[in-house]
Design a protein around this motif. Structure first.
Motif, PDB file in Angstrom:
ATOM      1  N   LEU A  89       0.799  -1.221   0.000  1.00 41.62           N
ATOM      2  CA  LEU A  89       0.000   0.000   0.000  1.00 41.62           C
ATOM      3  C   LEU A  89       0.833   1.272   0.000  1.00 41.62           C
ATOM      4  O   LEU A  89       0.308   2.340  -0.310  1.00 41.62           O
ATOM      5  CB  LEU A  89      -0.941  -0.002   1.212  1.00 41.62           C
ATOM      6  CG  LEU A  89      -2.012  -1.095   1.200  1.00 41.62           C
ATOM      7  CD1 LEU A  89      -2.837  -1.040   2.474  1.00 41.62           C
ATOM      8  CD2 LEU A  89      -2.910  -0.937  -0.020  1.00 41.62           C
ATOM      9  N   THR A  90       2.121   1.189   0.377  1.00 37.34           N
ATOM     10  CA  THR A  90       2.948   2.390   0.378  1.00 37.34           C
ATOM     11  C   THR A  90       3.585   2.655  -0.979  1.00 37.34           C
ATOM     12  O   THR A  90       4.307   3.647  -1.140  1.00 37.34           O
ATOM     13  CB  THR A  90       4.063   2.267   1.437  1.00 37.34           C
ATOM     14  OG1 THR A  90       4.815   1.072   1.193  1.00 37.34           O
ATOM     15  CG2 THR A  90       3.472   2.204   2.837  1.00 37.34           C
ATOM     16  N   GLU A  91       3.336   1.773  -1.965  1.00 36.23           N
ATOM     17  CA  GLU A  91       3.850   2.009  -3.309  1.00 36.23           C
ATOM     18  C   GLU A  91       2.933   2.989  -4.037  1.00 36.23           C
ATOM     19  O   GLU A  91       1.709   2.934  -3.884  1.00 36.23           O
ATOM     20  CB  GLU A  91       3.939   0.702  -4.098  1.00 36.23           C
ATOM     21  CG  GLU A  91       4.907  -0.315  -3.514  1.00 36.23           C
ATOM     22  CD  GLU A  91       6.328   0.186  -3.536  1.00 36.23           C
ATOM     23  OE1 GLU A  91       6.679   0.919  -4.493  1.00 36.23           O
ATOM     24  OE2 GLU A  91       7.093  -0.135  -2.617  1.00 36.23           O
ATOM     25  N   PRO A  92       3.489   3.906  -4.829  1.00 34.30           N
ATOM     26  CA  PRO A  92       2.647   4.872  -5.542  1.00 34.30           C
ATOM     27  C   PRO A  92       1.663   4.188  -6.481  1.00 34.30           C
ATOM     28  O   PRO A  92       2.000   3.211  -7.149  1.00 34.30           O
ATOM     29  CB  PRO A  92       3.669   5.727  -6.323  1.00 34.30           C
ATOM     30  CG  PRO A  92       4.953   5.552  -5.583  1.00 34.30           C
ATOM     31  CD  PRO A  92       4.926   4.162  -5.036  1.00 34.30           C
ATOM     32  N   PHE A  93       0.442   4.698  -6.512  1.00 37.52           N
ATOM     33  CA  PHE A  93      -0.635   4.289  -7.413  1.00 37.52           C
ATOM     34  C   PHE A  93      -1.108   2.857  -7.178  1.00 37.52           C
ATOM     35  O   PHE A  93      -1.732   2.269  -8.051  1.00 37.52           O
ATOM     36  CB  PHE A  93      -0.220   4.458  -8.883  1.00 37.52           C
ATOM     37  CG  PHE A  93       0.145   5.861  -9.247  1.00 37.52           C
ATOM     38  CD1 PHE A  93      -0.806   6.855  -9.297  1.00 37.52           C
ATOM     39  CD2 PHE A  93       1.466   6.189  -9.515  1.00 37.52           C
ATOM     40  CE1 PHE A  93      -0.468   8.157  -9.625  1.00 37.52           C
ATOM     41  CE2 PHE A  93       1.823   7.490  -9.845  1.00 37.52           C
ATOM     42  CZ  PHE A  93       0.849   8.480  -9.899  1.00 37.52           C
ATOM     43  N   VAL A  94      -0.793   2.298  -6.005  1.00 33.96           N
ATOM     44  CA  VAL A  94      -1.294   0.967  -5.679  1.00 33.96           C
ATOM     45  C   VAL A  94      -2.642   1.123  -4.995  1.00 33.96           C
ATOM     46  O   VAL A  94      -2.764   1.758  -3.942  1.00 33.96           O
ATOM     47  CB  VAL A  94      -0.317   0.201  -4.757  1.00 33.96           C
ATOM     48  CG1 VAL A  94      -0.966  -1.082  -4.262  1.00 33.96           C
ATOM     49  CG2 VAL A  94       0.960  -0.108  -5.512  1.00 33.96           C
ATOM     50  N   ARG A  95      -3.683   0.547  -5.619  1.00 29.65           N
ATOM     51  CA  ARG A  95      -5.031   0.540  -5.045  1.00 29.65           C
ATOM     52  C   ARG A  95      -5.563  -0.870  -5.151  1.00 29.65           C
ATOM     53  O   ARG A  95      -5.827  -1.367  -6.242  1.00 29.65           O
ATOM     54  CB  ARG A  95      -5.954   1.523  -5.775  1.00 29.65           C
ATOM     55  CG  ARG A  95      -5.700   2.971  -5.409  1.00 29.65           C
ATOM     56  CD  ARG A  95      -6.576   3.914  -6.164  1.00 29.65           C
ATOM     57  NE  ARG A  95      -6.125   4.066  -7.540  1.00 29.65           N
ATOM     58  CZ  ARG A  95      -6.613   4.976  -8.381  1.00 29.65           C
ATOM     59  NH1 ARG A  95      -7.563   5.784  -7.983  1.00 29.65           N
ATOM     60  NH2 ARG A  95      -6.152   5.057  -9.608  1.00 29.65           N
ATOM     61  N   LEU A  96      -5.686  -1.516  -3.994  1.00 34.75           N
ATOM     62  CA  LEU A  96      -6.116  -2.900  -3.985  1.00 34.75           C
ATOM     63  C   LEU A  96      -7.621  -2.990  -4.175  1.00 34.75           C
ATOM     64  O   LEU A  96      -8.370  -2.063  -3.871  1.00 34.75           O
ATOM     65  CB  LEU A  96      -5.723  -3.565  -2.659  1.00 34.75           C
ATOM     66  CG  LEU A  96      -4.224  -3.542  -2.335  1.00 34.75           C
ATOM     67  CD1 LEU A  96      -3.985  -4.196  -0.991  1.00 34.75           C
ATOM     68  CD2 LEU A  96      -3.430  -4.254  -3.421  1.00 34.75           C
TER      69      LEU A  96
END
Length: 376
Positions: free
Chosen positions: A320-327
């Motif tokens: 979740l701390t990676e840019p543009f990651v939306r689970l």
């Protein structure tokens, strides 16, 4: 210590081998013929009548220590005693010299280690610069400097690209917003729904660009972080500013705020709290909750935000701390831009704090930020 003991051990072992070989040669090869000590004391017949005068400045009863060797066994015993003393002296002296030599050899490695720690904390501008003499350690340090230089160049290029692209996107987005506002004011009712949807999409793009700019600014060269900031007051202010968002999501946040003062940038810490609270509100479920706590635990300040929501795994939480990651299941309704927790992670690194994300068993997430307390 290991190198010094190794040097001393090798030196002592070499001396032991040399003395062993010497002892073997002394025992097996020569043939000894010892003369009785009485035969060495032959004096003339008139020796008793000769005057004996002590040397000037010396006592007449002066005795010189001597070792009497009358057999092969005496010789070997003397050899072993002398050898043991010499071996002990060699071991101690070898350990001392080994310690000095090892310390001088390993001193450059401490500088390499210090540079690596600075690079790990985000400071890529440090260089070791050992210079001469040219050896393996100097070559390692020079290679490490070249790697840091390449990383710094690539990192700054990435920052410039993100900042320039975000700035270039701001102008057309602002123009599009103005055109949509005019169209909404003068358009027909039939086209209003389309224009409203376009306006919302444009606002989301504006938010994404602003988040990219914030992320680029945070990841730039760190500035001074010596201002005193109370996380309790910052969190209370942020929660008050997000009242409308909580009301829109149907959530009444629970606040348990105890004083926790740290040294840092108040603007960035406010941005960190804003992102955590807005994420907790948006990525939630109907009838859910948000619990926020600040305080001191085990000598460290902490900010903990816990919210209900969809169930996620520990592996997904780490992403979740990676840019543009939306689970899937987070950000329902298309809310969010996938940069909130990336900005939080960057601010945490900026303040040399610790961030942990733990999924709740009943669904949702627990985000904890631990930071050093401000010194008096």
């Amino acid at each position: 210590m290991r190198l010094a003991l190794t040097y001393s051990g090798l030196l002592t072992a070499s001396g032991a081998v040399l003395l062993t070989l010497t002892a073997v040669i002394i025992i097996w090869f020569p043939t000894y013929s010892f003369t009785p000590s009485e035969a060495l004391s032959v004096l003339p017949d008139n020796a008793a009548s000769l005057p004996v005068s002590p040397l000037k400045g010396e006592a007449s009863d002066l005795s010189i220590p001597s070792v009497k060797v009358t057999s092969t066994e005496d010789l070997m015993q003397l050899f072993l005693i002398v050898s043991a003393g010499l071996m002990l002296a060699v071991a101690v002296l070898g350990g001392f010299i080994g310690w000095k030599v090892a310390g001088k050899m390993l001193a450059p490695l401490h500088e390499v280690s210090a540079a690596a720690k600075q690079a790990a904390s985000g400071h890529l501008d440090h260089r070791i610069g050992l210079g001469t003499p040219r050896d393996e350690i100097t070559e390692l340090a020079n290679t490490f400097d070249e790697m840091l230089s390449s990383l710094e160049t690539a990192f700054h290029a990435h920052q410039r690209f993100a900042a320039n692209a975000s700035h270039e996107l701001r102008t057309p987005l602002a123009t599009t917003r103005a055109m949509l506002d005019v169209a909404l004011a003068t358009g027909t009712p039939a086209s209003r729904d389309l224009l409203v949807g376009l306006r919302e999409m444009n606002e989301r793009n504006v938010e994404t660009v602003d988040a990219l700019l914030a992320l680029a600014d945070i990841e730039a060269v760190p500035g001074a972080t010596d201002a005193l900031c109370d996380m309790a007051s910052i969190t209370a202010s942020s929660a008050a500013a997000l009242t409308s968002l909580f009301a829109e999501c149907g959530i009444d946040p629970s606040l348990d705020l105890a004083a926790a003062t740290t040294s840092g940038d108040a603007r960035l810490l406010r941005l960190l709290v804003d992102n955590l609270l807005s994420n907790a509100a948006r990525h939630n479920v109907e009838g859910g909750f948000v619990a926020v706590r600040t305080g001191v635990e085990q000598g460290e300040g902490f900010l903990r935000v816990e919210n209900s929501g969809p169930t996620i795994t520990a592996e997904q939480a780490l992403q979740l701390t990676e840019p543009f990651v939306r689970l899937q299941g987070r950000g329902a309704g298309g809310q969010g831009h996938g940069l909130g927790l990336a900005i939080v992670a960057a601010i945490v690194r900026y303040h040399r704090a610790d961030l942990s994300l733990e999924p709740r068993g009943q669904g949702g997430l627990v985000v904890t930020v631990r930071f050093p307390l401000a010194r008096d």
